[in-house]
Design a protein around this motif. Structure first.
Motif, mmCIF file in Angstrom:
data_model
loop_
_atom_site.group_PDB
_atom_site.id
_atom_site.type_symbol
_atom_site.label_atom_id
_atom_site.label_comp_id
_atom_site.label_asym_id
_atom_site.label_seq_id
_atom_site.Cartn_x
_atom_site.Cartn_y
_atom_site.Cartn_z
ATOM 1 N N LEU A 114 13.801 45.793 -2.663
ATOM 2 C CA LEU A 114 12.634 45.442 -3.472
ATOM 3 C C LEU A 114 11.533 44.807 -2.633
ATOM 4 C CD1 LEU A 114 14.456 43.932 -6.587
ATOM 5 C CD2 LEU A 114 13.306 46.151 -6.450
ATOM 6 N N LEU A 115 11.902 44.282 -1.474
ATOM 7 C CA LEU A 115 10.923 43.575 -0.642
ATOM 8 C C LEU A 115 9.826 44.500 -0.129
ATOM 9 C CD1 LEU A 115 13.352 41.330 1.454
ATOM 10 C CD2 LEU A 115 12.052 40.693 -0.581
ATOM 11 N N VAL A 116 10.127 45.795 -0.057
ATOM 12 C CA VAL A 116 9.138 46.737 0.487
ATOM 13 C C VAL A 116 8.165 47.234 -0.580
ATOM 14 C CG1 VAL A 116 10.737 47.492 2.267
ATOM 15 C CG2 VAL A 116 10.639 48.740 0.099
ATOM 16 N N LEU A 117 8.419 46.923 -1.855
ATOM 17 C CA LEU A 117 7.494 47.353 -2.894
ATOM 18 C C LEU A 117 6.173 46.614 -2.723
ATOM 19 C CD1 LEU A 117 9.851 47.477 -6.023
ATOM 20 C CD2 LEU A 117 9.123 49.356 -4.542
ATOM 21 N N PRO A 118 5.057 47.316 -2.777
ATOM 22 C CA PRO A 118 3.771 46.719 -2.378
ATOM 23 C C PRO A 118 3.300 45.555 -3.240
ATOM 24 C CG PRO A 118 3.456 48.880 -3.390
ATOM 25 C CD PRO A 118 4.920 48.735 -3.154
ATOM 26 N N THR A 119 3.674 45.521 -4.518
ATOM 27 C CA THR A 119 3.181 44.439 -5.373
ATOM 28 C C THR A 119 4.323 43.589 -5.920
ATOM 29 O OG1 THR A 119 3.202 45.833 -7.368
ATOM 30 C CG2 THR A 119 1.176 45.806 -6.058
ATOM 31 N N ALA A 120 5.460 43.568 -5.204
ATOM 32 C CA ALA A 120 6.626 42.817 -5.673
ATOM 33 C C ALA A 120 6.756 41.495 -4.934
ATOM 34 C CB ALA A 120 7.888 43.640 -5.500
ATOM 35 N N ASP A 121 7.129 40.467 -5.676
ATOM 36 C CA ASP A 121 7.387 39.140 -5.124
ATOM 37 C C ASP A 121 8.808 38.754 -5.528
ATOM 38 O OD1 ASP A 121 7.242 36.564 -4.114
ATOM 39 O OD2 ASP A 121 6.209 35.765 -5.880
ATOM 40 N N VAL A 122 9.730 38.791 -4.563
ATOM 41 C CA VAL A 122 11.130 38.475 -4.828
ATOM 42 C C VAL A 122 11.366 36.999 -4.532
ATOM 43 C CG1 VAL A 122 13.528 39.031 -4.290
ATOM 44 C CG2 VAL A 122 11.779 40.841 -4.232
ATOM 45 N N VAL A 123 11.841 36.266 -5.537
ATOM 46 C CA VAL A 123 11.931 34.812 -5.447
ATOM 47 C C VAL A 123 13.363 34.364 -5.733
ATOM 48 C CG1 VAL A 123 11.065 32.623 -6.353
ATOM 49 C CG2 VAL A 123 9.566 34.634 -6.294
ATOM 50 N N GLU A 124 13.913 33.518 -4.870
ATOM 51 C CA GLU A 124 15.223 32.928 -5.160
ATOM 52 C C GLU A 124 15.056 31.867 -6.241
ATOM 53 O OE1 GLU A 124 17.501 31.480 -1.912
ATOM 54 O OE2 GLU A 124 17.936 33.487 -1.118
ATOM 55 N N ALA A 125 15.810 32.027 -7.331
ATOM 56 C CA ALA A 125 15.685 31.076 -8.445
ATOM 57 C C ALA A 125 16.879 31.209 -9.364
ATOM 58 C CB ALA A 125 14.397 31.343 -9.226
ATOM 59 N N ASP A 126 17.188 30.119 -10.058
ATOM 60 C CA ASP A 126 18.215 30.111 -11.096
ATOM 61 C C ASP A 126 17.503 30.220 -12.439
ATOM 62 O OD1 ASP A 126 20.261 29.711 -12.876
ATOM 63 O OD2 ASP A 126 20.724 27.663 -12.233
ATOM 64 N N VAL A 127 17.547 31.389 -13.051
ATOM 65 C CA VAL A 127 16.788 31.616 -14.283
ATOM 66 C C VAL A 127 17.355 30.847 -15.468
ATOM 67 C CG1 VAL A 127 15.940 33.865 -13.561
ATOM 68 C CG2 VAL A 127 18.107 33.713 -14.819
ATOM 69 N N HIS A 128 18.546 30.295 -15.321
ATOM 70 C CA HIS A 128 19.127 29.500 -16.409
ATOM 71 C C HIS A 128 18.571 28.075 -16.426
ATOM 72 C CE1 HIS A 128 22.180 32.502 -17.556
ATOM 73 N NE2 HIS A 128 22.176 32.808 -16.269
ATOM 74 N N ASP A 129 17.807 27.723 -15.386
ATOM 75 C CA ASP A 129 17.212 26.387 -15.285
ATOM 76 C C ASP A 129 15.799 26.423 -15.854
ATOM 77 O OD1 ASP A 129 17.146 23.582 -14.050
ATOM 78 O OD2 ASP A 129 15.400 24.549 -13.135
ATOM 79 N N ALA A 130 15.523 25.557 -16.825
ATOM 80 C CA ALA A 130 14.235 25.581 -17.516
ATOM 81 C C ALA A 130 13.068 25.335 -16.571
ATOM 82 C CB ALA A 130 14.234 24.538 -18.637
#
Length: 236
Positions: free
Chosen positions: A43-59
């Motif tokens: 996904l990192l090579v997609l031109p408009t994608a921002d891949v972020v490390e995060a825990d989505v269960h945390d508000a």
């Protein structure tokens, strides 16, 4: 409605990668949270994608992810484990985070035949999560796909791998019926609805054009890999 920025929860998964790719071809910016950024390298090579490390269960993490977003797509789902945490509580947290951050558009992945009165915990949890989303104040759309197939899926590809190694494949409920849907068609449905006001408040079943029994699907997956294991039908 014009959508420029979308956060895709579950975007590093099987369906999410296809949706992210499709949206980036339309020059829509996508933010994709993941627990392990290294596992989302493609996904990192997609031109408009921002891949972020995060825990989505945390508000608090959700609030940070939604800054500047116009819409959210929730694809989070599991086949084993804590169904309630992923299918019920996470949609509730996403709805709350959207409300806090002024985001009104939400697309939600449910499941075919989901409902709070269904016999399996999986379908009951999916039904409850869908109800939470669709009864919220958000402009939401839900999708209920059948078994999704395509490159990297966990259904037909799993059967194909098993057929390579096992001369006999025992199947529970071999006559159970499925109406598989291609992953690109699922991605197109999400993308087409994103800016379409006619889809607001709607829930869509996503199915392919033909029904198959489980036995037929397994036999097909084995055949296309050049194998012919004996398929033994078991009881329900």
């Amino acid at each position: 409605m014009k959508i420029n920025n979308v956060c895709i929860v579950g975007g590093s998964g099987f369906v999410g990668k296809h949706i992210a790719n499709l949206l980036t071809t339309r020059e829509i910016n996508v933010r994709i949270p993941t627990r392990h950024r290294e596992r989302a390298k493609e996904l990192l090579v997609l031109p408009t994608a921002d891949v972020v490390e995060a825990d989505v269960h945390d508000a608090a993490a959700l609030d940070r992810l939604l800054v500047g977003m116009d819409a959210v797509i929730n694809l989070a789902g599991i086949l084993h484990g804590d169904f309630r945490a992923v299918h019920v509580e996470l949609p509730r947290k996403i709805v709350a985070a959207c409300t806090r951050n002024g985001i009104t558009r939400l697309l939600h992945m449910s499941a075919l035949n989901a409902g709070i009165d269904r016999p399996s915990e999986y379908l009951r949890s999916k039904g409850e999560g869908e109800r939470i989303v669709m009864t919220s104040s958000l402009t939401a759309t839900a999708f209920r796909p059948s078994v999704i197939f395509g490159p990297g899926d966990s259904s037909l590809n799993l059967f194909a791998r098993l057929a390579r190694w096992l001369p006999v494949l025992p199947l529970a409920s071999p006559d159970a019926k499925f109406q598989p849907v291609f992953v690109e068609n699922v991605a197109q449905a999400f993308a087409a609805s994103l800016e379409n006001p006619d889809t607001i408040g709607q829930s869509y079943d996503l199915c392919g054009p033909q029904c198959y029994t489980l036995r037929q699907l397994v036999a097909y997956a084995a055949h296309i890999t050049g194998h012919n294991p004996a398929i033994i039908g078991l009881s329900d």
